[in-house]
Design a protein around this motif. Sequence first.
Motif, PDB file in Angstrom:
ATOM      1  N   PHE A  14       0.852  -1.183   0.000  1.00 45.78           N
ATOM      2  CA  PHE A  14       0.000   0.000   0.000  1.00 45.78           C
ATOM      3  C   PHE A  14       0.889   1.234   0.000  1.00 45.78           C
ATOM      4  N   GLN A  15       0.311   2.377  -0.355  1.00 46.18           N
ATOM      5  CA  GLN A  15       1.097   3.603  -0.336  1.00 46.18           C
ATOM      6  C   GLN A  15       0.252   4.797   0.076  1.00 46.18           C
ATOM      7  N   ILE A  16       0.958   5.769   0.605  1.00 45.64           N
ATOM      8  CA  ILE A  16       0.369   7.047   0.997  1.00 45.64           C
ATOM      9  C   ILE A  16       1.168   8.115   0.268  1.00 45.64           C
ATOM     10  N   GLU A  36       5.728  12.779  -1.970  1.00 49.07           N
ATOM     11  CA  GLU A  36       6.590  11.806  -1.309  1.00 49.07           C
ATOM     12  C   GLU A  36       5.732  10.547  -1.169  1.00 49.07           C
ATOM     13  N   ILE A  37       6.251   9.415  -1.617  1.00 49.36           N
ATOM     14  CA  ILE A  37       5.483   8.171  -1.561  1.00 49.36           C
ATOM     15  C   ILE A  37       5.961   7.357  -0.366  1.00 49.36           C
ATOM     16  N   THR A  87       7.957   4.286   8.933  1.00 46.79           N
ATOM     17  CA  THR A  87       8.464   4.655   7.608  1.00 46.79           C
ATOM     18  C   THR A  87       9.886   4.129   7.368  1.00 46.79           C
ATOM     19  N   LEU A  88      10.594   3.726   8.410  1.00 45.72           N
ATOM     20  CA  LEU A  88      11.932   3.160   8.222  1.00 45.72           C
ATOM     21  C   LEU A  88      11.857   1.719   7.721  1.00 45.72           C
ATOM     22  N   GLN A  89      10.900   0.958   8.234  1.00 44.41           N
ATOM     23  CA  GLN A  89      10.762  -0.441   7.829  1.00 44.41           C
ATOM     24  C   GLN A  89       9.606  -0.667   6.856  1.00 44.41           C
ATOM     25  N   ASN A  90       8.878   0.414   6.520  1.00 47.93           N
ATOM     26  CA  ASN A  90       7.730   0.323   5.613  1.00 47.93           C
ATOM     27  C   ASN A  90       6.706  -0.702   6.097  1.00 47.93           C
TER      28      ASN A  90
END
Length: 193
Positions: A14-16, A36-37, A87-90
């Motif tokens: 998924f993405q924001i 920024e994705i 956000t570091l490990q997604n």
Amino acid sequence: IADTGNNMGSRKEFQIYKINKCDINPDGNLQFVKAEIIKYSYDKQPDFLIPYFHDYDCEAIASINGNLFIFSKNWASRTCNIYQIDTLQNKAVINSTIDTQGLITGADYNATDDRLIMCGYKFELRVFKPFIVEISDFAKGNREFKTYQLPLSNHQVEGICFDGNRILITNEETTGIDLEKYPASLFEVFIDK
């Protein structure tokens, strides 16, 4: 902008999209902005999910004290998992779960009084029954919550936001069990304190 829906259960990533509001020209003409994705996945998401009957879907997102939170739309359990995006490990890391007894579709946070509101609906006997969940002291971690049923039968509530002291909700156009059309609408909601 959340690209996080997973009604069918077929998505694993998924993405924001994070954009600066000041980059958007209010004239409404066609324009391009840089985003920024932020990509993420869920820990322990099974390989096979039953469409419309699983707990790995999300439509609600909020930024709280610089952290991104997503609020799941749990088709199977009718609860809401609150995830913080690492956000570091997604990864979407589970923070807590609340028993909403329905599907969460929108969320917003008011930093002034540390209050989170979510909207959603129950779908019973082919009728949408919308509700609001209010969580006080969200960032402090106390997470006391109240649920308010809305007198908007057959309205598929999909979005909620604070506008100063006002709470606004939106719903999609819906055809009710009575075959009557309920138009897309914007409502102001008042919660007694």
